[in-house]
Write an enzyme that holds these catalytic residues in place. Structure first.
Site, PDB file in Angstrom:
ATOM      1  N   ARG A 147     -17.499   3.340 -11.334  1.00 62.07           N
ATOM      2  CA  ARG A 147     -18.319   4.105 -10.402  1.00 62.07           C
ATOM      3  C   ARG A 147     -18.753   5.426 -11.038  1.00 62.07           C
ATOM      4  NH1 ARG A 147     -14.245   4.235  -5.422  1.00 62.07           N
ATOM      5  NH2 ARG A 147     -12.819   4.248  -7.173  1.00 62.07           N
ATOM      6  N   LYS A 204     -12.792   9.603  -9.785  1.00 66.44           N
ATOM      7  CA  LYS A 204     -11.332   9.544  -9.840  1.00 66.44           C
ATOM      8  C   LYS A 204     -10.742  10.867 -10.319  1.00 66.44           C
ATOM      9  CE  LYS A 204      -9.253   6.221  -9.151  1.00 66.44           C
ATOM     10  NZ  LYS A 204      -8.767   5.683  -7.839  1.00 66.44           N
ATOM     11  N   TYR A 225     -12.001  12.309  -5.822  1.00 65.14           N
ATOM     12  CA  TYR A 225     -10.735  11.803  -5.282  1.00 65.14           C
ATOM     13  C   TYR A 225      -9.625  12.358  -6.159  1.00 65.14           C
ATOM     14  CZ  TYR A 225     -13.073   8.219  -2.424  1.00 65.14           C
ATOM     15  OH  TYR A 225     -13.833   7.568  -1.493  1.00 65.14           O
ATOM     16  N   HIS A 258      -5.758  12.594  -4.884  1.00 65.35           N
ATOM     17  CA  HIS A 258      -4.453  11.977  -4.585  1.00 65.35           C
ATOM     18  C   HIS A 258      -3.322  12.661  -5.339  1.00 65.35           C
ATOM     19  CE1 HIS A 258      -6.234   8.755  -2.232  1.00 65.35           C
ATOM     20  NE2 HIS A 258      -7.134   8.575  -3.181  1.00 65.35           N
ATOM     21  N   GLU A 282     -10.433  12.784  -0.443  1.00 71.33           N
ATOM     22  CA  GLU A 282      -9.615  12.075   0.554  1.00 71.33           C
ATOM     23  C   GLU A 282      -9.010  12.978   1.613  1.00 71.33           C
ATOM     24  OE1 GLU A 282      -8.742  12.461  -2.609  1.00 71.33           O
ATOM     25  OE2 GLU A 282      -6.689  13.212  -2.675  1.00 71.33           O
ATOM     26  N   SER A 324     -13.085   1.931   2.480  1.00 69.95           N
ATOM     27  CA  SER A 324     -12.416   0.965   3.364  1.00 69.95           C
ATOM     28  C   SER A 324     -13.405  -0.104   3.822  1.00 69.95           C
ATOM     29  CB  SER A 324     -11.831   1.681   4.590  1.00 69.95           C
ATOM     30  OG  SER A 324     -10.696   2.428   4.226  1.00 69.95           O
ATOM     31  N   ARG A 371      -8.357   0.767  20.572  1.00 66.93           N
ATOM     32  CA  ARG A 371      -9.077   0.225  19.418  1.00 66.93           C
ATOM     33  C   ARG A 371      -9.465  -1.243  19.687  1.00 66.93           C
ATOM     34  NH1 ARG A 371     -12.489   1.486  15.359  1.00 66.93           N
ATOM     35  NH2 ARG A 371     -12.430  -0.163  13.816  1.00 66.93           N
ATOM     36  N   VAL A 390      -3.262  -2.487   7.693  1.00 66.86           N
ATOM     37  CA  VAL A 390      -2.692  -1.445   8.558  1.00 66.86           C
ATOM     38  C   VAL A 390      -2.686  -0.103   7.841  1.00 66.86           C
ATOM     39  CG1 VAL A 390      -1.182  -2.941   9.885  1.00 66.86           C
ATOM     40  CG2 VAL A 390      -0.356  -1.960   7.759  1.00 66.86           C
ATOM     41  N   LEU A 391      -2.658   0.934   8.631  1.00 66.72           N
ATOM     42  CA  LEU A 391      -2.455   2.272   8.064  1.00 66.72           C
ATOM     43  C   LEU A 391      -1.739   3.132   9.084  1.00 66.72           C
ATOM     44  CD1 LEU A 391      -2.970   4.413   5.831  1.00 66.72           C
ATOM     45  CD2 LEU A 391      -5.047   5.021   7.035  1.00 66.72           C
ATOM     46  N   VAL A 442      -4.644  -5.486   1.598  1.00 66.36           N
ATOM     47  CA  VAL A 442      -5.500  -4.337   1.285  1.00 66.36           C
ATOM     48  C   VAL A 442      -4.685  -3.043   1.357  1.00 66.36           C
ATOM     49  CG1 VAL A 442      -7.669  -3.162   1.829  1.00 66.36           C
ATOM     50  CG2 VAL A 442      -7.440  -5.601   2.303  1.00 66.36           C
ATOM     51  N   ALA A 443      -3.657  -3.039   2.196  1.00 65.31           N
ATOM     52  CA  ALA A 443      -2.824  -1.835   2.362  1.00 65.31           C
ATOM     53  C   ALA A 443      -1.896  -1.586   1.171  1.00 65.31           C
ATOM     54  CB  ALA A 443      -2.010  -1.943   3.652  1.00 65.31           C
ATOM     55  N   ASP A 494      -2.400  -0.085  -1.475  1.00 69.66           N
ATOM     56  CA  ASP A 494      -2.447   1.280  -2.038  1.00 69.66           C
ATOM     57  C   ASP A 494      -1.494   2.216  -1.295  1.00 69.66           C
ATOM     58  OD1 ASP A 494      -4.006   1.274   0.260  1.00 69.66           O
ATOM     59  OD2 ASP A 494      -5.378   2.790  -0.503  1.00 69.66           O
ATOM     60  N   ALA A 533      -5.123  -2.805  -5.961  1.00 73.37           N
ATOM     61  CA  ALA A 533      -5.006  -1.473  -5.341  1.00 73.37           C
ATOM     62  C   ALA A 533      -6.339  -0.722  -5.300  1.00 73.37           C
ATOM     63  CB  ALA A 533      -3.958  -0.664  -6.090  1.00 73.37           C
TER      64      ALA A 533
HETATM   65  N1  LIG Z   1      -6.778  -1.801  -1.778  1.00 75.22           N
HETATM   66  C1  LIG Z   1      -7.862  -1.059  -1.719  1.00 75.22           C
HETATM   67  O1  LIG Z   1      -8.683  -1.046  -2.621  1.00 75.22           O
HETATM   68  C2  LIG Z   1      -8.124  -0.236  -0.488  1.00 75.22           C
HETATM   69  C3  LIG Z   1      -9.390   0.339  -0.262  1.00 75.22           C
HETATM   70  C4  LIG Z   1      -9.593   1.057   0.915  1.00 75.22           C
HETATM   71  C5  LIG Z   1      -8.545   1.201   1.848  1.00 75.22           C
HETATM   72  N2  LIG Z   1      -7.326   0.650   1.572  1.00 75.22           N
HETATM   73  C6  LIG Z   1      -6.179   0.732   2.507  1.00 75.22           C
HETATM   74  O2  LIG Z   1      -6.385  -0.133   3.615  1.00 75.22           O
HETATM   75  C7  LIG Z   1      -5.544   0.302   4.679  1.00 75.22           C
HETATM   76  C8  LIG Z   1      -6.353   0.368   5.976  1.00 75.22           C
HETATM   77  O3  LIG Z   1      -7.320   1.404   5.867  1.00 75.22           O
HETATM   78  P1  LIG Z   1      -8.314   1.744   7.063  1.00 75.22           P
HETATM   79  O4  LIG Z   1      -9.323   2.690   6.508  1.00 75.22           O
HETATM   80  O5  LIG Z   1      -8.769   0.511   7.709  1.00 75.22           O
HETATM   81  O6  LIG Z   1      -7.359   2.545   8.049  1.00 75.22           O
HETATM   82  P2  LIG Z   1      -7.631   2.776   9.606  1.00 75.22           P
HETATM   83  O7  LIG Z   1      -6.792   3.962   9.979  1.00 75.22           O
HETATM   84  O8  LIG Z   1      -9.071   2.782   9.915  1.00 75.22           O
HETATM   85  O9  LIG Z   1      -7.006   1.468  10.281  1.00 75.22           O
HETATM   86  C9  LIG Z   1      -5.643   1.175  10.286  1.00 75.22           C
HETATM   87  C10 LIG Z   1      -5.349   0.427  11.574  1.00 75.22           C
HETATM   88  O10 LIG Z   1      -4.009  -0.080  11.495  1.00 75.22           O
HETATM   89  C11 LIG Z   1      -3.530  -0.075  12.838  1.00 75.22           C
HETATM   90  N3  LIG Z   1      -2.091  -0.243  12.797  1.00 75.22           N
HETATM   91  C12 LIG Z   1      -1.133   0.669  12.512  1.00 75.22           C
HETATM   92  N4  LIG Z   1       0.087   0.097  12.615  1.00 75.22           N
HETATM   93  C13 LIG Z   1      -0.118  -1.199  12.975  1.00 75.22           C
HETATM   94  C14 LIG Z   1       0.740  -2.299  13.241  1.00 75.22           C
HETATM   95  N5  LIG Z   1       2.070  -2.183  13.177  1.00 75.22           N
HETATM   96  N6  LIG Z   1       0.167  -3.481  13.550  1.00 75.22           N
HETATM   97  C15 LIG Z   1      -1.167  -3.624  13.627  1.00 75.22           C
HETATM   98  N7  LIG Z   1      -2.020  -2.609  13.404  1.00 75.22           N
HETATM   99  C16 LIG Z   1      -1.492  -1.417  13.078  1.00 75.22           C
HETATM  100  C17 LIG Z   1      -4.008   1.255  13.377  1.00 75.22           C
HETATM  101  O11 LIG Z   1      -3.962   1.269  14.803  1.00 75.22           O
HETATM  102  C18 LIG Z   1      -5.422   1.304  12.831  1.00 75.22           C
HETATM  103  O12 LIG Z   1      -6.376   0.780  13.730  1.00 75.22           O
HETATM  104  C19 LIG Z   1      -4.991   1.661   4.230  1.00 75.22           C
HETATM  105  O13 LIG Z   1      -3.702   1.479   3.707  1.00 75.22           O
HETATM  106  C20 LIG Z   1      -5.936   2.076   3.136  1.00 75.22           C
HETATM  107  O14 LIG Z   1      -5.340   2.985   2.240  1.00 75.22           O
HETATM  108  C21 LIG Z   1      -7.109  -0.057   0.428  1.00 75.22           C
END
Ligand SMILES: NC(=O)c1ccc[n+]([C@@H]2O[C@H](COP(=O)([O-])OP(=O)(O)OC[C@H]3O[C@@H](n4cnc5c(N)ncnc54)[C@H](O)[C@@H]3O)[C@@H](O)[C@H]2O)c1
Length: 374
Positions: free
Chosen positions: A15, A74, A93, A95, A117, A133, A202, A238-239, A266-267, A269, A298
């Site tokens: 990027r 980055k 970014y 972190h 971030e 995301s 939500r 989830v987050l 996806v979570a 990271d 990640a």
């Molecule tokens: N791997 C990658 O390249 C990459 C890229 C972008 C984001 N991410 C990660 O993806 C994850 C989600 O990001 P997001 O932007 O969608 O976050 P977000 O905050 O928009 O959504 C997270 C959702 O998880 C829900 N949640 C929390 N605990 C829960 C549970 N026990 N059961 C069900 N749902 C639950 C929350 O209510 C929320 O709606 C994060 O960890 C983020 O860091 C990873």
């Protein structure tokens, strides 16, 4: 202001922090835009595309030395530490709560470091993380569908089915930005989609925007167990802000999934939401546990730099314009969202969580700002 755009040197990072369209906006506003040679190449933007906007193509040393505001994607990695200096504002970014050497390098250099971030709205939204995301969510379904194909070790199932053949079942845990975008693509492919969420509000929102085309279920350990068991593709999305992802999917649940089914975490990271998750890279994105293909990359958006670069710069450009127009000090005075992005300023850590993570002194931004020259 002199706005610099450095080329990313972190492995697998294609990027770039500014598109030619963004460069043209800044040039038209009267700024001097310096782009490091070949900075945009990985995102299909050659040097000439920037030159046509009035930007200047310069060397790595020139971009870091001459810029007042330096844009990156980055965090700086070790070979870039030598460029950090007082009088420069870095916008990228970062972190750094997870990176002590970089935190110390930033503090010692006297630079002003603003992290994408941690730019945060009053309602707690993270506008500069959201587009990544969106990309990761859409990619998760695409990658999962691919991994379900037989030659890749999958069950040999087409997510959308065909007339007369049932579609595949996609279960998404977490219905935030990633979850919603994963669902949009899964629905588009014709899959049967279930989202497990914890927030009723939500779920009401998702019900409305997805026109009732997905099953929305309250997330609980029992519900996850039952849903995961029947799924062809599970997406972990989830987050819990500021915390590691909870381990919602146990090894036992993975063992009970069908042979050749796929789990895309996806979570990852944030540590991943399954006991069986470990981070992978685009070079080797998957591994198998108990017959279930795990995709746990990640930095998923890195796979689609053309889309990711545009999505990122769409949201960063207004902040870049604000800093370039007024200087960092006046820009953060005028905008609390941007102020929350300032992590390090003139040798002080101005973001509490970062100071706590590395046991460094925390200086509130209002105290550090009067000392700065930015
Ligand atoms: N791997 C990658 O390249 C990459 C890229 C972008 C984001 N991410 C990660 O993806 C994850 C989600 O990001 P997001 O932007 O969608 O976050 P977000 O905050 O928009 O959504 C997270 C959702 O998880 C829900 N949640 C929390 N605990 C829960 C549970 N026990 N059961 C069900 N749902 C639950 C929350 O209510 C929320 O709606 C994060 O960890 C983020 O860091 C990873």
């Amino acid at each position: 202001m002199r706005v610099g755009v450095a080329k990313e040197i972190k492995p697998q990072e294609y990027r770039v922090a500014l598109t030619p369209a963004g460069a043209r906006e800044l040039v038209q506003l009267g700024h001097d835009v310096l782009v490091e040679t070949q900075a945009g190449l990985g995102s299909a933007f050659p040097d000439e595309a920037y030159e046509r906007t009035g930007a200047r193509i310069v060397s790595v040393d020139e971009v870091w030395q001459q810029a007042d505001l330096l844009l990156k994607v980055k965090e700086p990695i070790e070979p870039e530490y030598r460029h950090l200096r007082e009088g420069l504002t870095l916008f990228t970014y970062l972190h750094i709560a997870a990176d002590e050497p970089l935190t110390r390098a930033l503090v010692e250099s006297g630079i002003a470091a603003v992290a994408y971030e941690t730019v945060e709205t009053d309602r707690g939204a993270l506008p500069l993380l959201a587009p990544m995301s969106e990309v990761a969510g859409r990619l998760a379904t695409q990658a999962g569908a691919h991994c379900l194909e037989k030659p890749l070790g999958g069950r040999g199932l087409l997510l959308g089915g065909v007339a007369g053949v049932a579609p595949g079942k996609v279960v998404i845990i977490g219905g935030g930005i990633v979850g919603y975008n994963a669902a949009v693509i899964a629905l588009g492919m014709g899959a049967q989609v279930t989202i497990l969420e914890r927030s009723v509000d939500r779920m009401r929102h998702l019900e409305e925007v997805l026109s009732g085309r997905v099953s929305l279920l309250m997330s609980s350990s029992l519900q996850i167990e039952e849903s995961v068991r029947g799924a062809d593709l599970v997406i972990g999305a989830v987050l819990i802000p500021g915390a590691r992802a909870p381990k919602l999917v146990t090894r036992e649940m993975i063992r009970e999934m069908k042979e050749g089914s796929v789990f895309c975490d996806v979570a990852i990271d944030q540590g991943g939401c399954a006991e069986t998750s470990r981070a992978t890279t685009h070079d080797e994105p998957t591994y198998v546990v108990d017959g279930v293909t795990h995709y746990c990359v990640a930095n998923m958006p890195g796979a689609v730099p053309i889309t990711s670069t545009k999505a990122l710069t769409n949201v960063t450009l207004p902040y870049v314009e604000a800093i370039a127009a007024r200087g960092l000090r006046a820009a953060v005075d005028a905008d609390r969202e941007l102020a929350r992005g300032v992590n390090v300023l003139v040798g002080k850590v101005t973001y509490e969580a970062v100071a706590e993570a590395h046991r460094l002194d925390y200086t509130p931004l209002e105290e550090a700002l009067p000392l700065s020259r930015v």
